[in-house]
Motif scaffolding. Structure first.
Motif, mmCIF file in Angstrom:
data_model
loop_
_atom_site.group_PDB
_atom_site.id
_atom_site.type_symbol
_atom_site.label_atom_id
_atom_site.label_comp_id
_atom_site.label_asym_id
_atom_site.label_seq_id
_atom_site.Cartn_x
_atom_site.Cartn_y
_atom_site.Cartn_z
ATOM 1 N N PRO A 88 8.181 8.991 8.784
ATOM 2 C CA PRO A 88 9.311 7.777 8.909
ATOM 3 C C PRO A 88 9.147 7.351 7.593
ATOM 4 O O PRO A 88 8.230 7.240 6.924
ATOM 5 C CB PRO A 88 8.895 6.949 9.885
ATOM 6 C CG PRO A 88 7.377 7.355 10.211
ATOM 7 C CD PRO A 88 7.336 8.592 9.798
ATOM 8 N N GLY A 89 10.238 6.755 6.821
ATOM 9 C CA GLY A 89 10.607 6.008 5.647
ATOM 10 C C GLY A 89 9.513 4.926 5.684
ATOM 11 O O GLY A 89 9.356 4.191 6.358
ATOM 12 N N GLU A 90 9.550 4.246 4.422
ATOM 13 C CA GLU A 90 8.760 3.036 4.062
ATOM 14 C C GLU A 90 9.175 1.823 5.239
ATOM 15 O O GLU A 90 8.483 1.223 5.612
ATOM 16 C CB GLU A 90 9.132 2.679 2.698
ATOM 17 C CG GLU A 90 8.400 1.228 2.194
ATOM 18 C CD GLU A 90 8.695 0.780 0.667
ATOM 19 O OE1 GLU A 90 8.408 1.844 -0.077
ATOM 20 O OE2 GLU A 90 9.021 -0.240 0.675
ATOM 21 N N ASP A 91 10.403 1.607 5.294
ATOM 22 C CA ASP A 91 10.682 0.158 6.053
ATOM 23 C C ASP A 91 10.230 0.449 7.553
ATOM 24 O O ASP A 91 9.905 -0.352 8.112
ATOM 25 C CB ASP A 91 12.183 0.155 5.853
ATOM 26 C CG ASP A 91 12.954 -0.780 4.582
ATOM 27 O OD1 ASP A 91 12.159 -0.963 4.383
ATOM 28 O OD2 ASP A 91 13.952 -0.482 4.428
ATOM 29 N N ALA A 92 10.471 1.798 8.061
ATOM 30 C CA ALA A 92 10.144 2.141 9.503
ATOM 31 C C ALA A 92 8.641 2.041 9.400
ATOM 32 O O ALA A 92 8.118 1.441 10.668
ATOM 33 C CB ALA A 92 10.715 3.562 9.895
ATOM 34 N N VAL A 93 7.883 2.397 8.586
ATOM 35 C CA VAL A 93 6.288 2.314 8.714
ATOM 36 C C VAL A 93 5.868 0.749 8.701
ATOM 37 O O VAL A 93 5.074 0.474 9.244
ATOM 38 C CB VAL A 93 5.774 3.190 7.578
ATOM 39 C CG1 VAL A 93 4.289 2.951 7.390
ATOM 40 C CG2 VAL A 93 6.146 4.698 7.612
ATOM 41 N N VAL A 94 6.406 0.293 7.758
ATOM 42 C CA VAL A 94 6.521 -1.141 7.487
ATOM 43 C C VAL A 94 6.584 -2.038 8.877
ATOM 44 O O VAL A 94 5.734 -2.824 9.274
ATOM 45 C CB VAL A 94 6.945 -1.895 6.463
ATOM 46 C CG1 VAL A 94 7.151 -3.339 6.496
ATOM 47 C CG2 VAL A 94 6.498 -1.255 5.256
ATOM 48 N N TRP A 95 7.830 -1.657 9.507
ATOM 49 C CA TRP A 95 8.159 -2.379 10.765
ATOM 50 C C TRP A 95 7.000 -1.955 11.949
ATOM 51 O O TRP A 95 6.399 -2.775 12.640
ATOM 52 C CB TRP A 95 9.461 -1.883 11.215
ATOM 53 C CG TRP A 95 9.768 -2.864 12.455
ATOM 54 C CD1 TRP A 95 10.299 -4.029 12.576
ATOM 55 C CD2 TRP A 95 9.831 -2.102 13.734
ATOM 56 N NE1 TRP A 95 10.411 -4.296 13.837
ATOM 57 C CE2 TRP A 95 10.434 -3.150 14.605
ATOM 58 C CE3 TRP A 95 9.306 -1.013 14.373
ATOM 59 C CZ2 TRP A 95 10.272 -3.091 15.984
ATOM 60 C CZ3 TRP A 95 9.164 -0.892 15.530
ATOM 61 C CH2 TRP A 95 9.724 -1.964 16.524
ATOM 62 N N TRP A 126 -1.905 8.278 3.321
ATOM 63 C CA TRP A 126 -0.897 9.486 3.886
ATOM 64 C C TRP A 126 0.276 9.276 3.600
ATOM 65 O O TRP A 126 1.246 10.156 3.520
ATOM 66 C CB TRP A 126 -1.304 9.615 5.424
ATOM 67 C CG TRP A 126 -0.849 8.265 6.160
ATOM 68 C CD1 TRP A 126 -1.936 7.383 6.766
ATOM 69 C CD2 TRP A 126 0.161 7.819 6.567
ATOM 70 N NE1 TRP A 126 -1.358 6.358 7.654
ATOM 71 C CE2 TRP A 126 -0.012 6.667 7.254
ATOM 72 C CE3 TRP A 126 1.592 8.291 6.444
ATOM 73 C CZ2 TRP A 126 0.944 5.905 7.688
ATOM 74 C CZ3 TRP A 126 2.501 7.400 6.913
ATOM 75 C CH2 TRP A 126 2.289 6.274 7.667
ATOM 76 N N PHE A 127 0.855 8.085 3.047
ATOM 77 C CA PHE A 127 2.177 7.927 2.882
ATOM 78 C C PHE A 127 2.733 8.598 1.581
ATOM 79 O O PHE A 127 2.281 8.597 0.645
ATOM 80 C CB PHE A 127 2.589 6.487 2.550
ATOM 81 C CG PHE A 127 3.919 6.280 2.684
ATOM 82 C CD1 PHE A 127 4.666 5.990 3.525
ATOM 83 C CD2 PHE A 127 4.876 5.949 1.267
ATOM 84 C CE1 PHE A 127 6.298 5.541 3.851
ATOM 85 C CE2 PHE A 127 6.031 5.567 1.125
ATOM 86 C CZ PHE A 127 6.539 5.807 2.524
ATOM 87 N N ARG A 128 3.833 9.561 1.743
ATOM 88 C CA ARG A 128 4.668 9.957 0.905
ATOM 89 C C ARG A 128 5.963 9.553 0.857
ATOM 90 O O ARG A 128 6.730 9.499 1.609
ATOM 91 C CB ARG A 128 4.601 11.510 1.289
ATOM 92 C CG ARG A 128 3.525 12.141 1.073
ATOM 93 C CD ARG A 128 2.744 12.224 -0.180
ATOM 94 N NE ARG A 128 1.290 12.708 -0.405
ATOM 95 C CZ ARG A 128 0.169 12.119 0.106
ATOM 96 N NH1 ARG A 128 0.295 10.627 0.161
ATOM 97 N NH2 ARG A 128 -1.184 12.381 0.055
ATOM 98 N N ASP A 129 6.625 9.366 -0.446
ATOM 99 C CA ASP A 129 8.001 8.972 -0.833
ATOM 100 C C ASP A 129 8.660 9.974 -0.334
ATOM 101 O O ASP A 129 8.652 11.197 -0.321
ATOM 102 C CB ASP A 129 8.389 8.634 -2.121
ATOM 103 C CG ASP A 129 7.313 7.519 -2.906
ATOM 104 O OD1 ASP A 129 7.486 6.469 -2.278
ATOM 105 O OD2 ASP A 129 6.869 7.698 -3.903
ATOM 106 N N GLY A 130 9.968 9.578 0.570
ATOM 107 C CA GLY A 130 10.918 10.688 0.991
ATOM 108 C C GLY A 130 10.396 11.306 2.234
ATOM 109 O O GLY A 130 11.195 12.066 2.944
ATOM 110 N N GLY A 131 9.095 11.048 2.742
ATOM 111 C CA GLY A 131 8.778 11.640 3.902
ATOM 112 C C GLY A 131 9.488 10.705 5.255
ATOM 113 O O GLY A 131 10.141 9.810 4.891
ATOM 114 N N HIS A 156 0.754 -1.178 -0.024
ATOM 115 C CA HIS A 156 0.042 0.161 0.208
ATOM 116 C C HIS A 156 0.996 1.294 -0.011
ATOM 117 O O HIS A 156 0.384 2.238 -0.682
ATOM 118 C CB HIS A 156 -0.953 -0.066 1.061
ATOM 119 C CG HIS A 156 -1.995 -0.915 0.845
ATOM 120 N ND1 HIS A 156 -2.032 -2.419 1.050
ATOM 121 C CD2 HIS A 156 -3.183 -0.655 0.205
ATOM 122 C CE1 HIS A 156 -3.282 -2.791 0.830
ATOM 123 N NE2 HIS A 156 -4.031 -1.823 0.073
ATOM 124 N N ALA A 157 2.145 1.111 0.666
ATOM 125 C CA ALA A 157 2.828 2.290 0.646
ATOM 126 C C ALA A 157 3.282 2.583 -0.760
ATOM 127 O O ALA A 157 3.773 3.805 -1.611
ATOM 128 C CB ALA A 157 4.116 2.106 1.461
#
Lengths: 198, 198
Positions: B178-185, B171-176, B100-101
């Motif tokens: 926390p980044g993708e990995d942190a959000v996923v975790w 709400w997710f934005r590339d480069g924002g 989804h990100a």
């Protein structure tokens, strides 16, 4: 007996809510809205400025009601619970979920038609949304500072809680099982677990 | 060098994804889609049957990819983790959130335009969605039976986890941060907490 202007405005918003849900905002005309309540086009404009104005009113009202439900829920806490971050987040989540179980069309339109909303209504609605999100983030930050919650990012936790509550508007059905109270209670638990409440 | 039919189909879907996101499905025409990739209307129909067919293909592909990501995530678990309900739910949630990100437009269209999808595409997409939900529910039920999760309703817990993950697409934005990995975790943690994993 004649209707007051405010009654008429309420009818217009109710009819528009129904039509926007079924047909979508773009496909709905002012004539459709007038026909649904037996009013000719021109006299609609005595009550609302435009279809865009109706959409702005619906979305603004949704956010105003959500903020009101949030404040009432917290104001209703008695005694020591009033300052307890756990009870405050539980109550806020319960109010959020109950609103979404009861106002599914408003949630659907708020989600689907936000792109059709333009200035100045759009800015007003986005400001109210961010104010509402801020309420949850503040509750979570207070709980972290008090050592009651264990969360890395209060912002992510607030998004997660708001999003799972909004999801209720999509799948909840009146008369289904579990019923509203059971869903509200369980989602309150989910939120407290999510922030690691102790 | 000429394009293969399958390359052309991919271009058509990519252009339609962009236009449906910006203008909405109803407001987009086949001529718009053709213009976006420099193909005249009639030759579009050598690759796709209709605008409805394109919408069905986009939504079907989204669900097929999600199911594929889910299966790969579980297949990638090594050793004892392969049968551990906690690791399985963590991996499944992480795959869900990462998708989804990375596929925010697909998620947006799946959400916004499902009402524009008609038979037979609609039934196919709804079946895939319910299959995907069932995967999460099964993971949770298995964890409950193994005494690793503490949940009253596996169905509600699966809805909550799926909904908070879908919210990421909004709400997710590339480069924002926390980044993708942190959000996923963090979302993986949220899911495990939500089901009371131990």
């Amino acid at each position: 007996m004649g209707r007051t202007g405010s009654e008429r405005s309420g009818e217009i918003l109710a009819a528009a809510l129904d039509l926007f849900t079924r047909l979508g905002y773009e496909a709905t005309t002012m004539a459709d809205i007038g026909a649904a309540i037996g009013v000719r086009g021109p006299s609609l404009y005595r009550h609302v400025a435009s279809k865009q104005d109706i959409l702005a009113q619906i979305m603004t009202r949704t956010m105003t009601e959500l903020l009101g439900a949030h404040r009432s829920a917290l104001a209703g806490l008695a005694g020591t619970a009033q300052d307890d971050p756990v009870e405050r987040l539980r109550r806020a989540t319960e109010a959020h979920v109950r609103y979404h179980a009861r106002h599914r069309r408003e949630a659907f339109i708020g989600n689907r038609e936000i792109r059709s909303l333009v200035a100045p209504g759009r800015a007003r609605v986005l400001t109210l949304r961010s104010e509402y999100e801020r309420c949850f983030r503040d509750l979570i930050e207070t709980g972290i500072q008090a050592g009651r919650f264990d969360v890395t990012s209060a912002r992510l936790a607030s998004y997660a809680i708001l999003d799972l509550g909004m999801g209720v508007a999509v799948w909840f059905r009146d008369g289904g099982e579990p019923g509203e109270d059971a869903v509200v209670w369980q989602y309150g638990q989910f939120a407290l677990r999510l922030v690691g409440a102790r």
